[in-house]
Design an enzyme around this catalytic site. Structure first.
Site, PDB file in Angstrom:
ATOM      1  N   GLY A 327       2.915   5.206  -4.196  1.00 13.39           N
ATOM      2  CA  GLY A 327       3.764   6.375  -4.416  1.00 13.39           C
ATOM      3  C   GLY A 327       4.129   7.016  -3.087  1.00 13.39           C
ATOM      4  O   GLY A 327       4.229   6.336  -2.069  1.00 13.39           O
ATOM      5  N   GLU A 328       4.353   8.316  -3.112  1.00 12.75           N
ATOM      6  CA  GLU A 328       4.714   9.121  -1.933  1.00 12.75           C
ATOM      7  C   GLU A 328       6.124   8.834  -1.418  1.00 12.75           C
ATOM      8  O   GLU A 328       6.625   9.549  -0.570  1.00 12.75           O
ATOM      9  CB  GLU A 328       3.739   8.886  -0.757  1.00 12.75           C
ATOM     10  CG  GLU A 328       2.296   9.168  -1.034  1.00 12.75           C
ATOM     11  CD  GLU A 328       1.407   8.889   0.169  1.00 12.75           C
ATOM     12  OE1 GLU A 328       1.940   8.591   1.270  1.00 12.75           O
ATOM     13  OE2 GLU A 328       0.178   8.954   0.029  1.00 12.75           O
ATOM     14  N   GLY A 329       6.775   7.764  -1.898  1.00 16.00           N
ATOM     15  CA  GLY A 329       8.017   7.285  -1.297  1.00 16.00           C
ATOM     16  C   GLY A 329       7.783   6.094  -0.401  1.00 16.00           C
ATOM     17  O   GLY A 329       8.701   5.631   0.285  1.00 16.00           O
TER      18      GLY A 329
END
Length: 371
Positions: A327-329
């Protein structure tokens, strides 16, 4: 419940859920890009999907050749979820606020990958269950969202506020010059509501959609399946109303991401989608603003089973498959250099005419003349 705003745009087009109708990327510019690809000093189609990406970027920008991205921007939507208190994650909820601090200090994977990809990072506290720096809390809706296996995630006012926050954040970034957006996520337990949304909207049984998230053991996976089953039971009656679905079965961070993705499309700004959490929001955003998915590109395929289900439902093909699930980008930033390469190939390569290189057609004509 609905937050529709009846009426029409100045062009007489309907407005639903507060989002203007989405227009498609420029088809004429895409055609011009396709034609330019045929004139570049390479065999036609030899750069494969890189050519398709360049054409898409040109169509999104409305110009051929396209310009290289100058302000790629990651926005991380942070929020906690009550369901995390019931053993569905390998980490405690306190990690959300701790990771937000890590983002701000520049010590997370998203920071390292953004530096390599030529992007900048913004963190927004939408529903962190704790205090964060005032600089990131201006759009905060609440402290944690409800445990969706047994209660609504949000109130009617809160889901409206979260959608409005996402729209406002998209406008802030685009008005500030962002030419490519990446939605990132941070929230312990957030793969549980993501899976509820995806399994509900795709008609999938929980056991076929549930992954390990942050790495839960077998007992944690069983608890997660049960929570998702109960969340889906509560979500099904509102599945046809995207705003109600966010209120009942998602959370403030999901609603904000949904508004962000929909608004980016109405503002004709391309978005790189990350993993299962962002793509779950994208499913709902496509229902809020039909046609928005034409402005999105999925960066990678997560190891989460629900992510593949969502991508197939949206009929979007990811660029990478690297077994990522952070996640997080992070997946989007890993793919961003590929988009930069697609722009460079279309914009910076010479044409056959410019380089004085013969084409296959010219060679054939020469042979015919020789006869």
């Amino acid at each position: 419940m609905s937050v529709e705003h009846p009426g029409t745009t100045p062009k007489g087009l309907p407005v639903t859920h507060g989002f203007a109708p989405v227009s498609a990327p420029d088809a004429q510019v895409r055609a011009a890009a396709e034609q330019r690809q045929q004139q570049l000093t390479k065999p036609a189609g030899s750069l494969g999907r890189l050519e398709e990406l360049g054409n898409w970027i040109a169509a999104c920008q409305g110009v051929c050749p396209p310009a290289q991205f100058e302000r790629a921007r990651v926005v991380i939507f942070a929020g906690d979820h009550g369901v995390a208190e019931h053993g569905v994650s390998a980490y405690p909820s306190e990690v959300t606020a701790q990771m937000v601090a890590n983002f701000l200090a520049g010590g997370a994977a998203v920071n390292a990958l953004a530096a390599v990809a030529g992007a900048t990072v913004r963190v927004v506290d939408i529903a962190v269950d704790g205090d964060t720096e005032l600089s990131i809390a201006g759009h905060k809706v609440r402290r944690g969202s409800g445990s969706i296996d047994r209660e609504d995630a949000l109130t009617e006012d809160e889901v409206a506020a979260a959608l409005a926050a996402g729209r406002a954040i998209a406008d802030e970034e685009i008005d500030g010059g962002a030419d490519l957006l990446v939605a990132g996520d941070m929230g312990i337990g957030n793969t549980t509501p993501a899976t509820v949304l995806i399994a509900t909207l795709t008609g999938t049984e929980p056991v076929a959609a549930v992954g390990r998230g942050t790495g839960v053991d077998d007992a944690g996976w069983i608890r997660k399946v049960a929570a998702i089953r109960d969340g889906m039971r509560r979500a099904r009656p509102v599945a046809t109303d995207p705003v109600d679905l966010l209120r009942v079965a998602a959370g403030a961070d999901f609603a904000a991401m949904t508004g962000f993705l929909a608004q980016a499309a109405t503002r004709r700004t391309p978005v790189l989608l990350d993993g299962v959490v962002v793509t779950a929001a994208a499913l709902v955003a496509e229902d809020l603003a039909a046609g928005a998915k034409a402005w999105w590109l999925p960066a990678h395929r997560s190891t989460e089973p629900a992510h593949d289900l969502a991508l197939k439902h949206l009929r979007l093909e990811p660029l990478l498959d690297l077994d990522m699930r952070l996640g997080e980008g992070s997946g989007a930033l890993t793919a961003l250099p590929i988009l930069r390469a697609a722009v460079a190939a279309l914009a910076e390569m010479s044409t056959f005419a410019d380089a004085g290189v013969s084409t296959a057609a010219e060679d054939a004509a020469t042979i015919d003349l020789a006869k």
